[in-house]
Scaffold this active site. Structure first.
Site, PDB file in Angstrom:
ATOM      1  N   GLU A 111      -2.164   4.513  -8.258  1.00 14.28           N
ATOM      2  CA  GLU A 111      -2.179   3.686  -9.461  1.00 14.28           C
ATOM      3  C   GLU A 111      -2.657   2.265  -9.194  1.00 14.28           C
ATOM      4  OE1 GLU A 111       1.666   5.828 -11.652  1.00 14.28           O
ATOM      5  OE2 GLU A 111       1.755   3.700 -11.119  1.00 14.28           O
ATOM      6  N   TYR A 146       7.954   0.870 -13.581  1.00 17.31           N
ATOM      7  CA  TYR A 146       6.671   1.569 -13.442  1.00 17.31           C
ATOM      8  C   TYR A 146       6.828   3.067 -13.190  1.00 17.31           C
ATOM      9  CZ  TYR A 146       4.592  -2.823 -14.259  1.00 17.31           C
ATOM     10  OH  TYR A 146       4.232  -3.984 -14.908  1.00 17.31           O
ATOM     11  N   HIS A 153       6.322   3.947   3.955  1.00 20.54           N
ATOM     12  CA  HIS A 153       6.362   3.226   2.674  1.00 20.54           C
ATOM     13  C   HIS A 153       7.062   1.873   2.753  1.00 20.54           C
ATOM     14  CE1 HIS A 153       6.014   7.384   0.438  1.00 20.54           C
ATOM     15  NE2 HIS A 153       5.065   7.183   1.355  1.00 20.54           N
ATOM     16  N   TYR A 192       3.468  16.860  -2.484  1.00 17.11           N
ATOM     17  CA  TYR A 192       2.526  17.470  -1.553  1.00 17.11           C
ATOM     18  C   TYR A 192       2.666  18.988  -1.524  1.00 17.11           C
ATOM     19  CZ  TYR A 192       1.661  12.707  -0.049  1.00 17.11           C
ATOM     20  OH  TYR A 192       1.325  11.375  -0.024  1.00 17.11           O
ATOM     21  N   GLN A 218       4.455   3.790   9.789  1.00 16.30           N
ATOM     22  CA  GLN A 218       3.645   2.822   9.046  1.00 16.30           C
ATOM     23  C   GLN A 218       4.144   1.396   9.205  1.00 16.30           C
ATOM     24  OE1 GLN A 218       3.781   4.314   5.011  1.00 16.30           O
ATOM     25  NE2 GLN A 218       2.797   6.249   5.576  1.00 16.30           N
TER      26      GLN A 218
END
Length: 365
Positions: free
Chosen positions: A239, A249, A147, A260, A83
Site C-alpha cells: 500500500e 489503516y 517488520h 502467503y 530484518q
C-alpha cells in the site's frame, strides 16, 4: 578495517566509469554510482556540502566525502538479526547549526528487540558520533526478526514521525496499548506532543499518530507537509497511504492481499472506520523508500511519488487522482531499491541493495 581500505580503492576505480543512461517519461537520465561495495545498505542521509551518510544493516554507519569512505565511530549497538539492525538515517533540518542526525535501529530488549530512535551529533570531520540519546523505543518489544518498519521523518513543525512494523504479531496492529503497526509522533527530545490524537486516551499509547499498519518501510512529506508511507502487504496488498492523525489503516482486518498460504486476510477489503489506501499493488512489489518529488530538475514530475521495489527491481513513479503507478524506471542499477531521497539540487539518490551501491540520478545533458 581491511574491508574499508579495499572499499575506498573500489570507489575510486568505479567512480571513473561515468554514468549509465536510463530512458524515462522525462527523457534520458544519467545514473551515476557515487559509492559501491556496500553490505546490505539501508538508508542515505545527505549532508550540506556534498558529503553523505549510509547505514548498513549490520550496524555500520559510513561517511562518504571527497571520494573516500570512513566508518563512523559511536553508532548505537544494534540487534542485527533478520530484518533488524541499523536502519534509517535522517539529517536534522538545522544540521548546519546542531550537527544532529536521527537514527532508527533494532534495539535488544527483554524477549527480543524493538524499533528505537536515537539522536546523535556528527563530528566536524564526519568520523565520530557523540551525545547519543535514545529518545524512543517500542513498548513492548517483540521476538523474531521481522517488520521493524523504521523510517524517521522530520515534520515541518520539527516533530518526528517514525514508522513501526507489526513485528509479525498481526493483531497487535489494532491494539493501541502497544506500538506495533503504528506511526508514532514525538518531539525531538522524545517527549510527546500535546496535540497527538491519543494523548488523553488512557487506553492508548500517547505517542501513536496512526495505526493498523503492517510494515511501513517508506515515508516522506509532500509540499504541504503531509506524511505519505509505503508499506508491505502480505501476498499482494502492498500500500501507499496518506497518513492522518488518529486514523486506522486496517491491518490485519482489511487488506487487498492474502496470507502467503493463500488464505483470506481478515474481513475483506473495506470496513467502516478503516482507511482505504491511496494505491495498492497486487502482486506485491515489496516497497521500500518513498519520495515526494519537488519538481526542481524534472518539472513534469512535481508532486509525484517515487517508491523503490525490492522484489521487481525498479523505481515506481505514481501520479494522478486516484493515485496510480504510471511509470517504472528500471535498469541494472535499480536492483532491490531500498531507499530513495532528493538532494538539495533536485537530483534523486537511491540505494540498490542488489548492487551494494548508492546511485545519483540527474538529467542526461
Amino acid at each position: 578495517m581491511l574491508r574499508y581500505i579495499a572499499f575506498t580503492v573500489f570507489l575510486l576505480v568505479t567512480g571513473a566509469a561515468g554514468a549509465d543512461r536510463l530512458e524515462t517519461s522525462a527523457g534520458s537520465v544519467a545514473v551515476t554510482q557515487v559509492v559501491g561495495g556496500l553490505d546490505t545498505p539501508w538508508a542515505i542521509g545527505l549532508l550540506p556540502g556534498g558529503a553523505f551518510l549510509v547505514s548498513e544493516r549490520d550496524g555500520n554507519l559510513l561517511y562518504v566525502a571527497d571520494g573516500t569512505v570512513n566508518r563512523v565511530k559511536g553508532a548505537p549497538k544494534v540487534s542485527a538479526a533478520g530484518q533488524g539492525g541499523l536502519l534509517d538515517v535522517t539529517v536534522a533540518r538545522d544540521f548546519t547549526r546542531s550537527r544532529e542526525i536521527f537514527l532508527t535501529f533494532s534495539k535488544k530488549q527483554k524477549g527480543g528487540a524493538g524499533t528505537a530512535v536515537a539522536v546523535v551529533r556528527l563530528s566536524e570531520n564526519g568520523k565520530r558520533l557523540t551525545n547519543l540519546r535514545v529518545i524512543f523505543e517500542v513498548t513492548p518489544g517483540g521476538s523474531g526478526g521481522r517488520h521493524f518498519g523504521s523510517r524517521v521523518v522530520e515534520a515541518l513543525d520539527g516533530t518526528l514521525f517514525v514508522t513501526i512494523g507489526d513485528r509479525g504479531d498481526r493483531p497487535a496492529a489494532q491494539d493501541l496499548q502497544n506500538h506495533m503497526g503504528t506511526v508514532i509522533r514525538i518531539n525531538r527530545d522524545g517527549t510527546i506532543p500535546g496535540d497527538n490524537p491519543f494523548v488523553r486516551d488512557q487506553a492508548a499509547r500517547p505517542e501513536i499518530w496512526s495505526y493498523g499498519h503492517r510494515n511501513p518501510q517508506g515515508a516522506g512529506l509532500d509540499s504541504q507537509g503531509r506524511l505519505w508511507v509505503s508499506e508491505h502487504g502480505a501476498r499482494g496488498g502492498d500500500e501507499v497511504n496518506l497518513v492522518h492523525a488518529g486514523a486506522n489503516y486496517g491491518w490485519p482486518v482489511i487488506s487487498y492481499g492474502t496470507h502467503y498460504s493463500g488464505q483470506k486476510i481478515g474481513e475483506g477489503t473495506s470496513k467502516p472506520g478503516m482507511e482505504q489506501p491511496e494505491h495498492y499493488w497486487d502482486p506485491s512489489i515489496a516497497p521500500s523508500g518513498l519520495l515526494v518529488y519537488s519538481g526542481k530538475l524534472w518539472p513534469q514530475w512535481k508532486g509525484d511519488l517515487f517508491v523503490g521495489s525490492l522484489k521487481f527491481n525498479y523505481i515506481a513513479r505514481l501520479a494522478g487522482t486516484p493515485l496510480r503507478e504510471v511509470e517504472q524506471i528500471k535498469g541494472p542499477e535499480t536492483e532491490r531499491v531500498r531507499d530513495i531521497v532528493e538532494a538539495a539540487d533536485g537530483s534523486i539518490w537511491f540505494i540498490s541493495v542488489g548492487q551494494g551501491a548508492v546511485y545519483r540520478m540527474t538529467p542526461d545533458t
